[in-house]
Design an enzyme around this catalytic site. Sequence first.
Site, short mmCIF file in Angstrom:
data_model
loop_
_atom_site.label_atom_id
_atom_site.label_comp_id
_atom_site.label_asym_id
_atom_site.label_seq_id
_atom_site.Cartn_x
_atom_site.Cartn_y
_atom_site.Cartn_z
N GLU A 28 -15.98 -117.85 19.73
CA GLU A 28 -17.41 -118.04 19.46
C GLU A 28 -17.59 -119.51 19.13
OE1 GLU A 28 -19.49 -116.65 15.69
OE2 GLU A 28 -20.13 -115.14 17.16
N ASN A 48 -27.03 -131.73 24.58
CA ASN A 48 -26.76 -132.68 25.65
C ASN A 48 -25.29 -132.60 26.07
OD1 ASN A 48 -29.40 -133.91 25.51
ND2 ASN A 48 -28.72 -134.84 23.62
N HIS A 61 -24.42 -145.12 16.83
CA HIS A 61 -25.85 -144.84 16.93
C HIS A 61 -26.36 -144.01 15.77
CE1 HIS A 61 -24.90 -145.09 21.48
NE2 HIS A 61 -25.13 -146.30 20.98
N TYR A 131 -23.05 -132.03 22.76
CA TYR A 131 -23.48 -132.13 21.37
C TYR A 131 -24.87 -131.57 21.19
CZ TYR A 131 -25.79 -136.50 22.85
OH TYR A 131 -26.56 -137.44 23.50
N LYS A 168 -26.31 -151.50 26.00
CA LYS A 168 -26.99 -151.17 24.75
C LYS A 168 -26.07 -151.37 23.54
CE LYS A 168 -28.49 -146.71 23.34
NZ LYS A 168 -29.13 -145.48 23.74
#
Length: 189
Positions: A28, A48, A61, A131, A168
């Site tokens: 699970e 995502n 981030h 995630y 970035k």
Amino acid sequence: MKLIETTLDGVVILEPRVFKDDQNFFFESFSQKEFEEKVCKTVFVQENELRAGYGMISGLHFQKIPFCQSRLVRVLEGIIQYVAVDLRKGSLNFGEYISVELTAENYRQIFVPRGFAYGFAILSEQAVLQYKSDNPYAPAYEGALAWNDPSIDIKWQIPAEKTILSYKDSDSPTLNQLNWYFSHREILY
């Protein structure tokens, strides 16, 4: 699900109970009820998936209030190094980080609560990670911290000459240059 505490308050590793035989496995991967009982009460609103190759470092981030995010991360294929950095100004662990290796074979997940920066390095030829986030992506509220900040001194498992960064992530401020922090006193949930 087994809960493994880390040195950063709120950052935990989740290890599922895996049932295996010679050719198959079952576990699970998520239970809202068990997550709320053992970790915290939050609802994930977005999931995502990302695929990348060896050497990619993404991060560090975070998203600012009111769109700050918690993350629950797992690897579906390959091996990654996942890092979380405490950005809660005034906390006992401010500026400290933890690093964990997540693989398709160890089935572990890491939960990084709001108030932290996060990033990862791809250690295998290819990796696929998935995630969940408890707030939607909001570009106007995005923040970043330098992946190679000397004051944090993350021990990345990728040699510097093999590191691949996105545009970035190549010019983010260090912790000392950052002009925005979370407060450890703020109620983030």
